[in-house]
Write an enzyme that holds these catalytic residues in place. Structure first.
Site, PDB file in Angstrom:
ATOM      1  N   HIS A  53     -35.347 -25.136 -25.720  1.00 34.24           N
ATOM      2  CA  HIS A  53     -35.411 -23.846 -25.011  1.00 34.24           C
ATOM      3  C   HIS A  53     -34.019 -23.262 -24.864  1.00 34.24           C
ATOM      4  O   HIS A  53     -33.038 -23.890 -25.235  1.00 34.24           O
ATOM      5  CB  HIS A  53     -36.153 -23.977 -23.679  1.00 34.24           C
ATOM      6  CG  HIS A  53     -35.488 -24.830 -22.641  1.00 34.24           C
ATOM      7  ND1 HIS A  53     -35.242 -26.181 -22.812  1.00 34.24           N
ATOM      8  CD2 HIS A  53     -34.993 -24.527 -21.410  1.00 34.24           C
ATOM      9  CE1 HIS A  53     -34.663 -26.670 -21.726  1.00 34.24           C
ATOM     10  NE2 HIS A  53     -34.488 -25.678 -20.862  1.00 34.24           N
ATOM     11  N   HIS A  55     -31.986 -22.398 -22.302  1.00 35.49           N
ATOM     12  CA  HIS A  55     -31.042 -22.583 -21.196  1.00 35.49           C
ATOM     13  C   HIS A  55     -29.691 -23.117 -21.680  1.00 35.49           C
ATOM     14  O   HIS A  55     -29.635 -23.952 -22.581  1.00 35.49           O
ATOM     15  CB  HIS A  55     -31.629 -23.535 -20.144  1.00 35.49           C
ATOM     16  CG  HIS A  55     -32.638 -22.865 -19.251  1.00 35.49           C
ATOM     17  ND1 HIS A  55     -33.583 -23.562 -18.545  1.00 35.49           N
ATOM     18  CD2 HIS A  55     -32.832 -21.555 -18.966  1.00 35.49           C
ATOM     19  CE1 HIS A  55     -34.329 -22.707 -17.851  1.00 35.49           C
ATOM     20  NE2 HIS A  55     -33.897 -21.487 -18.099  1.00 35.49           N
ATOM     21  N   ASP A  57     -27.615 -25.255 -20.601  1.00 35.43           N
ATOM     22  CA  ASP A  57     -27.357 -26.706 -20.644  1.00 35.43           C
ATOM     23  C   ASP A  57     -28.080 -27.391 -21.808  1.00 35.43           C
ATOM     24  O   ASP A  57     -28.008 -28.612 -21.966  1.00 35.43           O
ATOM     25  CB  ASP A  57     -27.718 -27.373 -19.296  1.00 35.43           C
ATOM     26  CG  ASP A  57     -29.176 -27.192 -18.916  1.00 35.43           C
ATOM     27  OD1 ASP A  57     -29.729 -26.088 -19.104  1.00 35.43           O
ATOM     28  OD2 ASP A  57     -29.784 -28.172 -18.433  1.00 35.43           O
ATOM     29  N   HIS A  58     -28.759 -26.599 -22.653  1.00 40.61           N
ATOM     30  CA  HIS A  58     -29.418 -27.151 -23.848  1.00 40.61           C
ATOM     31  C   HIS A  58     -28.899 -26.533 -25.150  1.00 40.61           C
ATOM     32  O   HIS A  58     -29.216 -27.026 -26.231  1.00 40.61           O
ATOM     33  CB  HIS A  58     -30.935 -26.977 -23.743  1.00 40.61           C
ATOM     34  CG  HIS A  58     -31.505 -27.703 -22.570  1.00 40.61           C
ATOM     35  ND1 HIS A  58     -32.199 -28.889 -22.670  1.00 40.61           N
ATOM     36  CD2 HIS A  58     -31.418 -27.435 -21.239  1.00 40.61           C
ATOM     37  CE1 HIS A  58     -32.528 -29.303 -21.457  1.00 40.61           C
ATOM     38  NE2 HIS A  58     -32.069 -28.440 -20.570  1.00 40.61           N
ATOM     39  N   HIS A 111     -41.636 -23.947 -17.941  1.00 45.40           N
ATOM     40  CA  HIS A 111     -40.225 -23.970 -17.522  1.00 45.40           C
ATOM     41  C   HIS A 111     -39.544 -22.676 -17.989  1.00 45.40           C
ATOM     42  O   HIS A 111     -38.855 -22.013 -17.228  1.00 45.40           O
ATOM     43  CB  HIS A 111     -39.559 -25.203 -18.124  1.00 45.40           C
ATOM     44  CG  HIS A 111     -38.108 -25.355 -17.815  1.00 45.40           C
ATOM     45  ND1 HIS A 111     -37.642 -25.667 -16.566  1.00 45.40           N
ATOM     46  CD2 HIS A 111     -36.997 -25.238 -18.601  1.00 45.40           C
ATOM     47  CE1 HIS A 111     -36.307 -25.732 -16.586  1.00 45.40           C
ATOM     48  NE2 HIS A 111     -35.895 -25.476 -17.819  1.00 45.40           N
ATOM     49  N   ASP A 130     -37.170 -29.788 -20.972  1.00 50.86           N
ATOM     50  CA  ASP A 130     -37.365 -29.707 -19.524  1.00 50.86           C
ATOM     51  C   ASP A 130     -38.831 -29.481 -19.160  1.00 50.86           C
ATOM     52  O   ASP A 130     -39.145 -28.850 -18.147  1.00 50.86           O
ATOM     53  CB  ASP A 130     -36.502 -28.580 -18.927  1.00 50.86           C
ATOM     54  CG  ASP A 130     -35.016 -28.925 -18.964  1.00 50.86           C
ATOM     55  OD1 ASP A 130     -34.680 -30.051 -19.342  1.00 50.86           O
ATOM     56  OD2 ASP A 130     -34.210 -28.052 -18.588  1.00 50.86           O
ATOM     57  N   HIS A 168     -33.212 -34.457 -19.140  1.00 52.71           N
ATOM     58  CA  HIS A 168     -32.327 -34.758 -18.003  1.00 52.71           C
ATOM     59  C   HIS A 168     -32.544 -36.165 -17.464  1.00 52.71           C
ATOM     60  O   HIS A 168     -33.653 -36.713 -17.545  1.00 52.71           O
ATOM     61  CB  HIS A 168     -32.583 -33.778 -16.844  1.00 52.71           C
ATOM     62  CG  HIS A 168     -32.077 -32.402 -17.095  1.00 52.71           C
ATOM     63  ND1 HIS A 168     -30.817 -31.984 -16.724  1.00 52.71           N
ATOM     64  CD2 HIS A 168     -32.660 -31.328 -17.685  1.00 52.71           C
ATOM     65  CE1 HIS A 168     -30.646 -30.721 -17.066  1.00 52.71           C
ATOM     66  NE2 HIS A 168     -31.761 -30.292 -17.654  1.00 52.71           N
TER      67      HIS A 168
HETATM   68 FE    FE Z   1     -32.103 -28.249 -18.453  1.00 52.04          FE
HETATM   69 ZN    ZN Z   2     -33.907 -25.796 -18.723  1.00 54.97          ZN
END
Ligand code: FE
Ligand code: ZN
Length: 252
Positions: A53, A55, A57-58, A111, A130, A168
């Site tokens: 996805h 985001h 942090d990915h 998400h 996530d 995570h």
């Molecule tokens: Fe994440």
């Molecule tokens: Zn995420």
């Protein structure tokens, strides 16, 4: 298929996939350039970047890695405007390959609107981003709770011995939440020592398996009368149970 777990940022996991037969290297959700590159350097190549996805942090490692290794970036149709550097646009249920490793795109909104999981049926491995975590599930930012619940059920229906690699390291907080509302679950209690030991030794608690999650992850047990009772929702549907659990976890 060789999988290397790469701990990134405070609690993210990126994953390197190596197909020895074809000398193909891929990375799932590169959170950041440096931690990922340290591992990629051993192979001295990176053919593909797979994003679950959009985001940050990915995907934050996408562009720098692509520039250094000339990699191709794969992401989902609905996220094509939000995944940096995307080259190959994937569709729901599409089958594709990295080297000799075949995977299926499982559409798992909730998400985010364009979240996907990567399922490798021969190797029995799924990268869930996530959506499904060890003992938990992601927060609902863009989709609805029902979309998230449907997405979790798609993953729940994969073969029980499928290994789950999630986005995570949230296992400890998820464990505490599960124990609060499912305190008599023997399989859950059995996991406490192992999880605490891994974390104490700075080791990841992943992968888990579908079978283990079905036994212990409260978000996959919304149809269980024991869970309903513990929430005082004896006569409620699984959807309602899921919704309540998600609210409780958001404020846990
Ligand atoms: Fe994440
Ligand atoms: Zn995420």
């Amino acid at each position: 298929m060789i999988i290397e777990i790469i701990s990134c940022l405070t609690d993210n996991f990126s994953y390197l996939i190596f197909d020895k037969k074809t000398n193909t290297v891929a990375i799932v959700d590169p959170s950041e350039f440096n931690s990922c590159d340290k591992i990629i350097k051993k192979y001295n190549k990176l053919d593909y970047i797979l994003n679950t996805h959009h985001h940050a942090d990915h995907v934050d490692g996408n562009l720098e890695l692509k520039e250094k290794y000339n990699s191709k970036i794969l992401g989902f149709d609905l996220d094509k405007d939000r995944i940096p550097g995307i080259d190959i646009i994937l569709k729901e249920s599409q089958k594709a390959k990295i080297g000799n490793l075949e995977f299926e795109v499982i559409f798992t909104p909730g998400h985010t609107k364009g979240h996907i999981a990567f399922f490798f049926p021969k190797e029995k491995v799924v990268f869930t981003g996530d959506t499904l975590f060890s003992l938990g599930c992601g927060r609902i930012f863009e989709g609805t709770k029902m979309e998230m619940y449907d997405s979790l059920n798609k993953i729940k229906n994969l073969p029980p011995d499928t290994k789950v690699y999630c986005g995570h390291e949230y296992t400890k907080s998820n464990l505490d939440f599960c124990l609060k509302y499912d305190p008599k679950n023997f399989s859950l209690k059995e996991k406490i020592f192992k999880i605490e030991t891994e974390l104490k030794n700075n080791r990841p608690t992943v992968p888990t398996t579908i079978k283990e999650e079905i036994k212990t992850n409260i978000f996959l047990r919304c149809d269980d009368p024991i869970i309903k009772k513990s929430l005082n929702l004896n006569n409620s549907s699984e959807d309602e149970v899921f919704s309540r659990l998600r609210d409780l976890k958001d404020n846990f």
